[in-house]
Design a protein around this motif. Structure first.
Motif, PDB file in Angstrom:
ATOM      1  N   ALA A 307       0.669  -1.211  -0.045  1.00  0.00           N
ATOM      2  CA  ALA A 307       0.000  -0.013   0.063  1.00  0.00           C
ATOM      3  C   ALA A 307       0.815   1.369   0.166  1.00  0.00           C
ATOM      4  CB  ALA A 307      -0.777  -0.248   1.241  1.00  0.00           C
ATOM      5  N   SER A 308       1.910   1.132   0.499  1.00  0.00           N
ATOM      6  CA  SER A 308       2.792   2.392   0.675  1.00  0.00           C
ATOM      7  C   SER A 308       3.574   2.703  -0.714  1.00  0.00           C
ATOM      8  CB  SER A 308       4.087   2.026   1.622  1.00  0.00           C
ATOM      9  OG  SER A 308       3.643   1.926   3.010  1.00  0.00           O
ATOM     10  N   LEU A 309       3.826   1.633  -1.341  1.00  0.00           N
ATOM     11  CA  LEU A 309       4.191   1.784  -2.960  1.00  0.00           C
ATOM     12  C   LEU A 309       2.952   2.401  -3.646  1.00  0.00           C
ATOM     13  CD1 LEU A 309       6.266   1.803  -4.979  1.00  0.00           C
ATOM     14  CD2 LEU A 309       5.881  -0.540  -5.117  1.00  0.00           C
ATOM     15  N   ALA A 310       1.696   1.826  -3.601  1.00  0.00           N
ATOM     16  CA  ALA A 310       0.578   2.068  -4.364  1.00  0.00           C
ATOM     17  C   ALA A 310       0.435   3.769  -4.028  1.00  0.00           C
ATOM     18  CB  ALA A 310      -0.657   1.309  -3.931  1.00  0.00           C
ATOM     19  N   ALA A 311       0.381   3.976  -2.803  1.00  0.00           N
ATOM     20  CA  ALA A 311       0.174   5.504  -2.483  1.00  0.00           C
ATOM     21  C   ALA A 311       1.180   6.435  -3.057  1.00  0.00           C
ATOM     22  CB  ALA A 311      -0.123   5.544  -1.059  1.00  0.00           C
ATOM     23  N   GLY A 312       2.321   5.954  -3.015  1.00  0.00           N
ATOM     24  CA  GLY A 312       3.391   6.769  -3.415  1.00  0.00           C
ATOM     25  C   GLY A 312       3.464   7.273  -4.980  1.00  0.00           C
ATOM     26  N   LYS A 313       2.807   6.174  -5.934  1.00  0.00           N
ATOM     27  CA  LYS A 313       2.917   6.194  -7.213  1.00  0.00           C
ATOM     28  C   LYS A 313       1.879   6.731  -7.994  1.00  0.00           C
ATOM     29  CE  LYS A 313       7.652   5.569  -6.958  1.00  0.00           C
ATOM     30  NZ  LYS A 313       8.549   6.380  -7.454  1.00  0.00           N
ATOM     31  N   LYS A 314       1.797   7.572  -8.883  1.00  0.00           N
ATOM     32  CA  LYS A 314       0.585   7.869  -9.583  1.00  0.00           C
ATOM     33  C   LYS A 314       0.149   6.903 -10.759  1.00  0.00           C
ATOM     34  CE  LYS A 314       2.636  11.325 -12.778  1.00  0.00           C
ATOM     35  NZ  LYS A 314       2.472  10.675 -13.987  1.00  0.00           N
ATOM     36  N   ILE A 315       1.199   6.024 -11.106  1.00  0.00           N
ATOM     37  CA  ILE A 315       0.850   5.069 -12.366  1.00  0.00           C
ATOM     38  C   ILE A 315       0.238   4.079 -11.696  1.00  0.00           C
ATOM     39  CG2 ILE A 315       3.068   3.846 -11.986  1.00  0.00           C
ATOM     40  CD1 ILE A 315       1.094   4.848 -15.323  1.00  0.00           C
ATOM     41  N   VAL A 316       0.146   3.821 -10.158  1.00  0.00           N
ATOM     42  CA  VAL A 316      -0.561   2.528  -9.687  1.00  0.00           C
ATOM     43  C   VAL A 316      -1.967   3.401  -9.409  1.00  0.00           C
ATOM     44  CG1 VAL A 316      -0.767   1.167  -7.640  1.00  0.00           C
ATOM     45  CG2 VAL A 316       1.583   1.721  -8.544  1.00  0.00           C
ATOM     46  N   THR A 317      -2.948   2.963 -10.283  1.00  0.00           N
ATOM     47  CA  THR A 317      -4.245   3.580 -10.178  1.00  0.00           C
ATOM     48  C   THR A 317      -5.284   2.638  -9.539  1.00  0.00           C
ATOM     49  OG1 THR A 317      -4.710   2.655 -12.419  1.00  0.00           O
ATOM     50  CG2 THR A 317      -3.619   5.149 -12.279  1.00  0.00           C
ATOM     51  N   LYS A 318      -5.148   1.235  -9.449  1.00  0.00           N
ATOM     52  CA  LYS A 318      -5.860   0.450  -8.932  1.00  0.00           C
ATOM     53  C   LYS A 318      -5.196  -0.559  -7.914  1.00  0.00           C
ATOM     54  CE  LYS A 318      -8.398   0.085 -13.407  1.00  0.00           C
ATOM     55  NZ  LYS A 318      -7.498   1.083 -13.890  1.00  0.00           N
ATOM     56  N   ALA A 319      -5.941  -1.005  -6.942  1.00  0.00           N
ATOM     57  CA  ALA A 319      -5.310  -1.734  -5.758  1.00  0.00           C
ATOM     58  C   ALA A 319      -6.169  -2.836  -5.421  1.00  0.00           C
ATOM     59  CB  ALA A 319      -5.226  -1.087  -4.357  1.00  0.00           C
ATOM     60  N   ASP A 320      -5.489  -4.320  -5.403  1.00  0.00           N
ATOM     61  CA  ASP A 320      -6.132  -5.472  -4.924  1.00  0.00           C
ATOM     62  C   ASP A 320      -5.462  -5.812  -3.633  1.00  0.00           C
ATOM     63  OD1 ASP A 320      -7.630  -7.779  -4.898  1.00  0.00           O
ATOM     64  OD2 ASP A 320      -6.050  -8.852  -6.159  1.00  0.00           O
ATOM     65  N   LEU A 321      -5.517  -5.257  -2.444  1.00  0.00           N
ATOM     66  CA  LEU A 321      -4.815  -5.249  -1.257  1.00  0.00           C
ATOM     67  C   LEU A 321      -5.694  -5.807  -0.084  1.00  0.00           C
ATOM     68  CD1 LEU A 321      -2.252  -2.242  -1.559  1.00  0.00           C
ATOM     69  CD2 LEU A 321      -1.872  -4.734  -2.248  1.00  0.00           C
TER      70      LEU A 321
END
Length: 363
Positions: A307-321
């Motif tokens: 989640a830390s990486l997903a929140a940091g990067k704008k290219i990560v637009t979706k999460a399955d966490l």
């Protein structure tokens, strides 16, 4: 601050409900939790769930790789030499991506604690919270409908439906779920390599003809079949996401060069940790390909790192966490918190994790 020692332990956490995909059934998360301890006494936490059908890593292989090969090579290194430590982890042995990820996460946790910065800010700080979907295991249509309705009631605006066991039955499953939840809820499908390329195209076109409004289809064909994945991508209108095929940096580079997928699912256990996951995100961003941040059945240690990486990067637009949400209990003290479908990042340094209850050291 130097790495003084590495301790390895296990946690066993029951799931609220048996997790079923086209590849496996699991009723508890049997995770490896590592503690990388600095000479100051500070502890970095890392996580590796054994997922042999995807990564090839078992509990025993993860433990042996950390204890006997990778761990000794980074012991004594300065935590500030982050690039040097990650290079050493990568070069220590072939494969064993889950063991590498566990140590990588723990070292990043220490680095964040050393410099007093939460990892989501270290990675870019683009968001303070992210939305995750909730996974619906593959079962009979009626049970999947009830599970989907429960997810929507709990506040999830996107659900990920496991399919891939029977194409004809998959159509019935998805049709019934869409009718039940309506069209305000995003539906993502994960076939977990369950279809052949031609079967995938026929099935996805049927979804399209029925107007089921599927947001994306994840890994419809075998992981090694890059040409088959490209065939599916080029012959349907629905976005196709690479997951098991997008294993590490080299595989993702190949997929993007081939234009074999529309989206990439980044998972720390495939990539070998945060260091390589960042590279994958940058590859994808360069090519204009959006990413999902995914997970195995990690405890909240691994979920906080992802989640830390997903929140940091704008290219990560979706999460399955959603792995930590699927667990019947949470032994992890600190880290992310959950509010319906939102994952809220902590401003504590590193992962913000202070302890893991029930951690049993492996001697």
């Amino acid at each position: 601050m130097k790495i003084a020692s590495i301790r390895i332990g296990k946690v066993s956490i029951p799931l609220k409900k048996t997790f079923k995909t086209a590849l496996r059934q699991v009723s508890s998360a049997e995770d490896i939790i590592v503690k990388v301890i600095a000479d100051t006494g500070e502890v970095g936490f890392g996580n590796a769930p054994p997922t042999a059908v995807i990564t090839g890593d078992s509990q025993d292989s993860i433990i042996a790789a950390i204890r006997d090969t990778i761990g000794p090579k980074i012991t004594g290194m300065n935590v500030d030499n982050l690039e040097g430590i990650m290079t050493t982890i990568d070069a220590a042995m072939l494969h064993n991506s889950s063991a590498k990820a566990a140590l990588d996460i723990a070292v990043y946790d220490l680095f964040g604690k050393l410099h007093g910065i939460p990892l989501y800010k270290l990675f870019g700080g683009f968001h303070k919270s992210i939305a995750t979907d909730l996974t619906i295991s593959v079962n009979e249509p009626e049970e999947m409908v009830q599970d989907s309705l429960s997810a929507v009631k709990e506040g999830y605006k996107a659900i990920k439906i496991k399919v891939g066991t029977d194409a004809a039955l998959d159509i019935k499953r998805v049709k019934a779920i869409r009718a039940a939840v309506g069209y305000d809820v995003k539906i993502r499908l994960d076939a977990n390599q369950g279809w052949s390329p031609k079967e995938a195209v026929r099935t996805i076109r049927k979804f399209e003809d029925l107007g089921l409004d599927i947001e994306l289809i994840e890994q419809p064909v075998k992981a090694h079949d890059f040409q088959g994945l490209k065939y599916v991508t080029q012959n349907v209108l629905t976005d196709i996401m690479a997951d098991e095929a997008a294993f590490g940096t080299y595989e993702v580079f190949q997929l993007l060069a081939m234009e074999a997928c529309n989206l990439v699912n980044i998972k720390l256990m495939k990539a070998g940790g945060l260091h390589n996951a960042i590279k994958i995100a940058h590859f994808a961003e360069t090519m204009g390909i959006e990413c999902m941040m995914g997970c195995m059945l990690e405890s909240k240690v691994g979920i906080t790192a992802a989640a830390s990486l997903a929140a940091g990067k704008k290219i990560v637009t979706k999460a399955d966490l959603d792995a930590a949400v699927l667990l019947a209990e949470d032994p992890v003290i600190g880290g992310v918190t959950f509010a319906q479908d939102q994952i809220l990042l902590s401003d504590q340094p590193g992962l913000g994790i202070t302890d893991v209850k029930g951690w049993q050291e492996v001697m």
